[in-house]
Scaffold this motif. Structure first.
Motif, PDB file in Angstrom:
ATOM      1  N   LEU A   1     -21.609   0.942   8.304  1.00  0.00           N
ATOM      2  CA  LEU A   1     -21.540   2.384   8.554  1.00  0.00           C
ATOM      3  C   LEU A   1     -20.343   2.724   9.435  1.00  0.00           C
ATOM      4  O   LEU A   1     -19.607   3.680   9.172  1.00  0.00           O
ATOM      5  CB  LEU A   1     -22.834   2.870   9.211  1.00  0.00           C
TER       6      LEU A   1
ATOM      7  N   LEU B   1     -31.863   4.688   4.498  1.00  0.00           N
ATOM      8  CA  LEU B   1     -31.938   3.231   4.375  1.00  0.00           C
ATOM      9  C   LEU B   1     -32.071   2.585   5.751  1.00  0.00           C
ATOM     10  O   LEU B   1     -32.896   1.685   5.959  1.00  0.00           O
ATOM     11  CB  LEU B   1     -30.700   2.699   3.657  1.00  0.00           C
ATOM     12  N   ALA B   2     -31.264   3.077   6.708  1.00  0.00           N
ATOM     13  CA  ALA B   2     -31.314   2.506   8.055  1.00  0.00           C
ATOM     14  C   ALA B   2     -32.696   2.686   8.664  1.00  0.00           C
ATOM     15  O   ALA B   2     -33.222   1.779   9.314  1.00  0.00           O
ATOM     16  CB  ALA B   2     -30.246   3.147   8.932  1.00  0.00           C
TER      17      ALA B   2
ATOM     18  N   MET C   1     -29.900  -5.188   9.343  1.00  0.00           N
ATOM     19  CA  MET C   1     -29.644  -4.058  10.243  1.00  0.00           C
ATOM     20  C   MET C   1     -28.240  -4.167  10.840  1.00  0.00           C
ATOM     21  O   MET C   1     -27.488  -3.188  10.898  1.00  0.00           O
ATOM     22  CB  MET C   1     -30.696  -4.084  11.354  1.00  0.00           C
TER      23      MET C   1
ATOM     24  N   ARG D   1     -39.159  -1.616   9.288  1.00  0.00           N
ATOM     25  CA  ARG D   1     -39.614  -2.966   8.933  1.00  0.00           C
ATOM     26  C   ARG D   1     -39.318  -3.948  10.054  1.00  0.00           C
ATOM     27  O   ARG D   1     -40.131  -4.808  10.382  1.00  0.00           O
ATOM     28  CB  ARG D   1     -38.897  -3.433   7.674  1.00  0.00           C
ATOM     29  N   TRP D   2     -38.144  -3.807  10.650  1.00  0.00           N
ATOM     30  CA  TRP D   2     -37.746  -4.696  11.745  1.00  0.00           C
ATOM     31  C   TRP D   2     -38.688  -4.495  12.931  1.00  0.00           C
ATOM     32  O   TRP D   2     -39.142  -5.451  13.549  1.00  0.00           O
ATOM     33  CB  TRP D   2     -36.294  -4.407  12.114  1.00  0.00           C
TER      34      TRP D   2
ATOM     35  N   LEU E   1     -31.551  -4.859  18.543  1.00  0.00           N
ATOM     36  CA  LEU E   1     -31.266  -6.124  17.874  1.00  0.00           C
ATOM     37  C   LEU E   1     -31.107  -7.224  18.916  1.00  0.00           C
ATOM     38  O   LEU E   1     -30.623  -6.969  20.014  1.00  0.00           O
ATOM     39  CB  LEU E   1     -29.977  -6.000  17.064  1.00  0.00           C
TER      40      LEU E   1
ATOM     41  N   LEU F   1     -32.015   1.317  18.429  1.00  0.00           N
ATOM     42  CA  LEU F   1     -31.447   1.523  17.094  1.00  0.00           C
ATOM     43  C   LEU F   1     -31.508   2.978  16.653  1.00  0.00           C
ATOM     44  O   LEU F   1     -30.625   3.451  15.938  1.00  0.00           O
ATOM     45  CB  LEU F   1     -32.174   0.636  16.085  1.00  0.00           C
TER      46      LEU F   1
ATOM     47  N   VAL G   1     -35.096   0.090   7.090  1.00  0.00           N
ATOM     48  CA  VAL G   1     -34.870  -1.266   7.620  1.00  0.00           C
ATOM     49  C   VAL G   1     -35.342  -1.337   9.075  1.00  0.00           C
ATOM     50  O   VAL G   1     -35.963  -2.318   9.489  1.00  0.00           O
ATOM     51  CB  VAL G   1     -33.380  -1.655   7.495  1.00  0.00           C
ATOM     52  N   PHE G   2     -35.074  -0.265   9.839  1.00  0.00           N
ATOM     53  CA  PHE G   2     -35.476  -0.245  11.246  1.00  0.00           C
ATOM     54  C   PHE G   2     -37.001  -0.337  11.392  1.00  0.00           C
ATOM     55  O   PHE G   2     -37.525  -1.099  12.203  1.00  0.00           O
ATOM     56  CB  PHE G   2     -34.941   1.034  11.911  1.00  0.00           C
TER      57      PHE G   2
ATOM     58  N   PHE H   1     -24.414   7.633  14.930  1.00  0.00           N
ATOM     59  CA  PHE H   1     -23.702   7.534  13.655  1.00  0.00           C
ATOM     60  C   PHE H   1     -23.642   8.886  12.957  1.00  0.00           C
ATOM     61  O   PHE H   1     -22.604   9.283  12.417  1.00  0.00           O
ATOM     62  CB  PHE H   1     -24.386   6.498  12.762  1.00  0.00           C
TER      63      PHE H   1
ATOM     64  N   TYR I   1     -13.995   5.350  -1.305  1.00  0.00           N
ATOM     65  CA  TYR I   1     -15.014   5.463  -0.258  1.00  0.00           C
ATOM     66  C   TYR I   1     -16.410   5.524  -0.862  1.00  0.00           C
ATOM     67  O   TYR I   1     -17.330   4.839  -0.408  1.00  0.00           O
ATOM     68  CB  TYR I   1     -14.734   6.709   0.592  1.00  0.00           C
TER      69      TYR I   1
ATOM     70  N   ARG J   1     -28.603   4.729  18.132  1.00  0.00           N
ATOM     71  CA  ARG J   1     -27.359   4.356  17.458  1.00  0.00           C
ATOM     72  C   ARG J   1     -27.240   5.091  16.127  1.00  0.00           C
ATOM     73  O   ARG J   1     -26.157   5.491  15.712  1.00  0.00           O
ATOM     74  CB  ARG J   1     -27.311   2.844  17.238  1.00  0.00           C
TER      75      ARG J   1
ATOM     76  N   GLY K   1     -20.450  11.134  11.888  1.00  0.00           N
ATOM     77  CA  GLY K   1     -20.261  11.634  10.534  1.00  0.00           C
ATOM     78  C   GLY K   1     -19.944  13.127  10.541  1.00  0.00           C
ATOM     79  O   GLY K   1     -19.000  13.575   9.883  1.00  0.00           O
TER      80      GLY K   1
ATOM     81  N   LEU L   1     -24.510  -0.054   0.586  1.00  0.00           N
ATOM     82  CA  LEU L   1     -25.935   0.225   0.782  1.00  0.00           C
ATOM     83  C   LEU L   1     -26.786  -0.696  -0.099  1.00  0.00           C
ATOM     84  O   LEU L   1     -27.821  -1.215   0.347  1.00  0.00           O
ATOM     85  CB  LEU L   1     -26.240   1.693   0.477  1.00  0.00           C
TER      86      LEU L   1
ATOM     87  N   GLY M   1     -19.909  13.433   1.085  1.00  0.00           N
ATOM     88  CA  GLY M   1     -20.084  12.676   2.322  1.00  0.00           C
ATOM     89  C   GLY M   1     -21.455  12.888   2.933  1.00  0.00           C
ATOM     90  O   GLY M   1     -22.066  11.946   3.439  1.00  0.00           O
TER      91      GLY M   1
ATOM     92  N   VAL N   1     -23.954  10.832   1.080  1.00  0.00           N
ATOM     93  CA  VAL N   1     -23.842   9.427   1.475  1.00  0.00           C
ATOM     94  C   VAL N   1     -24.485   9.210   2.840  1.00  0.00           C
ATOM     95  O   VAL N   1     -25.233   8.246   3.052  1.00  0.00           O
ATOM     96  CB  VAL N   1     -22.354   8.990   1.484  1.00  0.00           C
TER      97      VAL N   1
ATOM     98  N   LEU O   1     -25.758  -3.362   8.231  1.00  0.00           N
ATOM     99  CA  LEU O   1     -25.716  -1.930   7.945  1.00  0.00           C
ATOM    100  C   LEU O   1     -24.925  -1.193   9.028  1.00  0.00           C
ATOM    101  O   LEU O   1     -24.093  -0.324   8.721  1.00  0.00           O
ATOM    102  CB  LEU O   1     -27.145  -1.380   7.856  1.00  0.00           C
TER     103      LEU O   1
ATOM    104  N   LEU P   1     -34.203  -9.275   8.344  1.00  0.00           N
ATOM    105  CA  LEU P   1     -34.176  -7.835   8.637  1.00  0.00           C
ATOM    106  C   LEU P   1     -33.166  -7.531   9.737  1.00  0.00           C
ATOM    107  O   LEU P   1     -32.422  -6.548   9.653  1.00  0.00           O
ATOM    108  CB  LEU P   1     -35.572  -7.360   9.038  1.00  0.00           C
TER     109      LEU P   1
ATOM    110  N   LEU Q   1     -17.110   5.044   8.279  1.00  0.00           N
ATOM    111  CA  LEU Q   1     -16.743   6.298   8.944  1.00  0.00           C
ATOM    112  C   LEU Q   1     -15.291   6.271   9.410  1.00  0.00           C
ATOM    113  O   LEU Q   1     -14.580   7.276   9.304  1.00  0.00           O
ATOM    114  CB  LEU Q   1     -17.667   6.572  10.121  1.00  0.00           C
TER     115      LEU Q   1
ATOM    116  N   SER R   1     -27.559   6.771   3.726  1.00  0.00           N
ATOM    117  CA  SER R   1     -27.403   5.682   4.697  1.00  0.00           C
ATOM    118  C   SER R   1     -28.458   5.786   5.782  1.00  0.00           C
ATOM    119  O   SER R   1     -29.062   4.783   6.184  1.00  0.00           O
ATOM    120  CB  SER R   1     -26.025   5.726   5.358  1.00  0.00           C
TER     121      SER R   1
END
Lengths: 486, 98
Positions: A168, B77-78, A161, B84-85, B94, B28, B81-82, B35, A134, B31, B39, A142, B67, B70, A164, A157, A172, B74
């Motif tokens: 994810l 990073l999300a 997204m 920038r988008w 999206l 986003l 990216v979000f 997530f 994992y 979402r 988790g 990533l 975990g 991680v 990603l 982009l 999970l 994540s």
């Protein structure tokens, strides 16, 4: 001895290089990259040679054994994947070294991300327990998302997204499955689970979650929607890395877990269902590839199709005789290796054609055969392997799968192998038909640097050579394999 | 029903709630929050299920700490990216598949 010492280097080197290159200036990132490639290639080769000479072994990182420490298993498959990764990633990185010169300076983040990606993949190939798989999966995933986002266009982009979110969700589901397995058996080691696992409800729910998560990450039809924009829309060397190696990461985990647990625990119908989804991927991916007008999207849909062949493994090893299972194991690994080499070559040569024409539209390739014969030659060689024509690796892999299907009496998979080959031929020849047509559209083309063509050609030649000398790689990956050395 | 199972079932409920939000919402940021709830559910299952009568077991705790690391990475990073988008397109969701 050197081989044994090299095992921790497979993680230490890329992680150290990744952190140092994050701190470096763009010019130094590339230089550091060129310096690091031979080191990592040498360490990977040392691990592989040690395996061939001394056989499979386990390695406890820092002498901390399981369960709190991390133990690694070096068997034929793991060492083979380490070497394959080193070869393909080095050639893609050489390509990137030239390719990124004409790109904005921010794309020099390719280098740190490549090192982290590499560390994650090595973590997956060598991990012995389901939790470290994992962690490897997440490090790889990533870094891969970051690589897709390097090309900072809105489309890239959005693709990053989407990729990603899929990754994810997949991880999970996998993690929840691991939690259930640990609660049930109190162990995470694959060998330990293999000994104690029974077909009770908890195990089946856990396996279902794990399989679903990994299918999403491997982009098996019908969970493939994130793949074409991510792989087709990224920078060319990134597309090659993702399609050749990264999708194999989650497939590899599925393969390992299935071999350890699947046949005893999962119902027969699950294996057939995986095969049917694979067949759907072969047909749908091939059909969609043929319909594309954008050259790299075509290659990306070809990946969706080729992933399908790998999933024929499951029905061919579950509930069949030992001989059929052994053939399916060999055939699937051959397909995996051949696809890694051929798809990297196909993406790199497609990138060269796009650089030469200045457009990604297939219709603009008219007349390019007179200007870029070498790029087209690499594209064709890689295409031979994807179509499964002799003497390529793709042919050997399909031949072994075909024999396994006949031996286990599952004739319906033969249709998938034959029709899938025809569909691959249709989309490869679509590109060739345009390239060899004489037209008034262009009378000159840009000339990409020679090294770009050489790296693509080397990978394509590898996909053919692996078929000509198939007994060697197959003999090596059989070392320590669950299907015996026969 | 022991106390441990209460935690595990809460984890399952959280995971399912998160999954529901992940699928239903288009924004986003929502979402991403969903997530994170998923988790937390998975982590609660990990520690909740592993404490029946075996005494203190450090392995699930080690796993949950890993975990969490991680999940934080994540999420970061999300978010990058979000952002920038959003800057490139002005959208918070999206585009639908074509």
């Amino acid at each position: 001895m050197i081989g044994l010492w090299s095992v921790p280097l497979l993680f230490a080197l890329p992680l150290a290089l990744g952190i140092i290159s994050l701190l470096a200036t763009p010019a130094w990132r590339a230089r550091l990259g060129l310096a690091g490639l031979p080191l990592l290639l040498a360490a990977s080769t040392a691990v592989f040679v040690h395996l061939v000479l001394a056989g499979p072994h386990t390695y406890a990182l820092g002498h901390w054994g399981a369960p709190l420490g991390i133990s690694l298993v070096v068997d034929g498959l793991a060492a083979g994947m380490v070497l394959l990764t080193a070869v393909v990633a080095s050639l893609c990185a050489l390509y990137a070294w030239v390719y990124l010169r004409d790109q904005p300076p921010s794309t020099s983040f390719f280098w740190p991300l490549l090192w982290f990606l590499w560390a994650g993949m090595n973590g997956i190939w060598l991990a012995e327990d389901v939790f470290n798989l994992y962690v490897g999966l997440e490090v790889m995933g990533l870094a891969a998302v970051g690589l897709v986002a390097l090309k900072a266009t809105p489309q890239a982009l959005a693709a990053a997204m989407r990729y990603l979110l899929a990754a994810l969700l997949g991880s999970l589901a996998y993690l929840l499955g691991v939690a259930l397995l640990y609660a049930n058996y109190g162990t995470l080691s694959m060998a330990g689970l293999h000994e104690v696992a029974t077909a009770d409800v908890t195990t089946q729910v856990a396996l279902a979650l794990i399989i679903l998560g990994l299918l999403l990450k491997t982009a098996l039809f019908p969970l493939h929607a994130w793949l074409p924009p991510a792989h087709g829309g990224a920078l060319t060397p990134v597309s090659a890395l993702l399609s050749a190696l990264v999708v194999k990461g989650s497939f590899y985990i599925l393969l390992r877990i299935w071999v350890m647990l699947g046949p005893e625990v999962t119902p027969f119908a699950t294996a057939q269902l995986l095969g049917i989804l694979g067949a759907g991927a072969v047909f749908y991916g091939g059909w969609m590839a043929w319909r594309q007008h954008h050259l790299k999207q075509l290659v990306a849909y070809s990946t969706v199709a080729q992933i399908g062949y790998l999933f024929l493994f499951f029905p061919l090893v579950t509930g069949t005789g030992p001989e059929a299972a052994r053939l399916a194991w060999d055939g699937t690994l051959m397909m995996l290796i051949a696809h890694a080499l051929a798809k990297a070559a196909l993406f790199l040569s497609a990138g060269n054609l796009i650089l030469a024409v200045g457009s990604a539209h297939i219709g603009h390739l008219v007349g390019i055969s007179r200007f870029r014969p070498m790029s087209l030659f690499s594209f064709g060689l890689a295409g031979v392997s994807l179509m499964g024509l002799p003497p390529s690796g793709g042919f050997t892999g399909k031949w072994l799968l075909l024999n396994s299907a006949i031996l286990s009496g599952q004739w319906w998979w033969l249709i998938v192998l034959f029709l899938g080959g025809l569909l691959s031929a249709a989309y490869i020849f679509k590109v060739f038909r345009m390239s060899f047509r004489e037209g008034p559209q262009i009378d000159h083309s840009a000339s990409p640097p020679l090294l770009l063509d050489v790296t693509a050609l080397l990978l394509a030649a590898g996909a053919i050579l692996i078929g000509l000398t198939a007994h060697l790689p197959l003999g090596w990956v059989r070392i320590g394999s669950p299907f015996g050395a026969g | 029903m022991s106390g441990a199972l209460v935690f595990a079932w809460s984890g399952v409920v959280l995971f399912s709630l998160g999954l529901f939000g992940f699928i239903v919402h288009r924004h986003l940021l929502r979402r991403l929050l969903a997530f994170n709830i998923m988790g937390s559910g998975a982590f609660l299952v990990l520690v909740g299920l592993a404490q029946d009568g075996r005494g203190v077991d450090p392995v699930p705790h080690a796993m949950v700490i890993t975990g969490i690391v991680v999940a934080v990475a994540s999420t970061a990073l999300a978010l990058v990216v979000f952002r920038r988008w959003y800057r490139a397109s002005g959208r918070t969701d999206l585009p639908e598949d074509t």
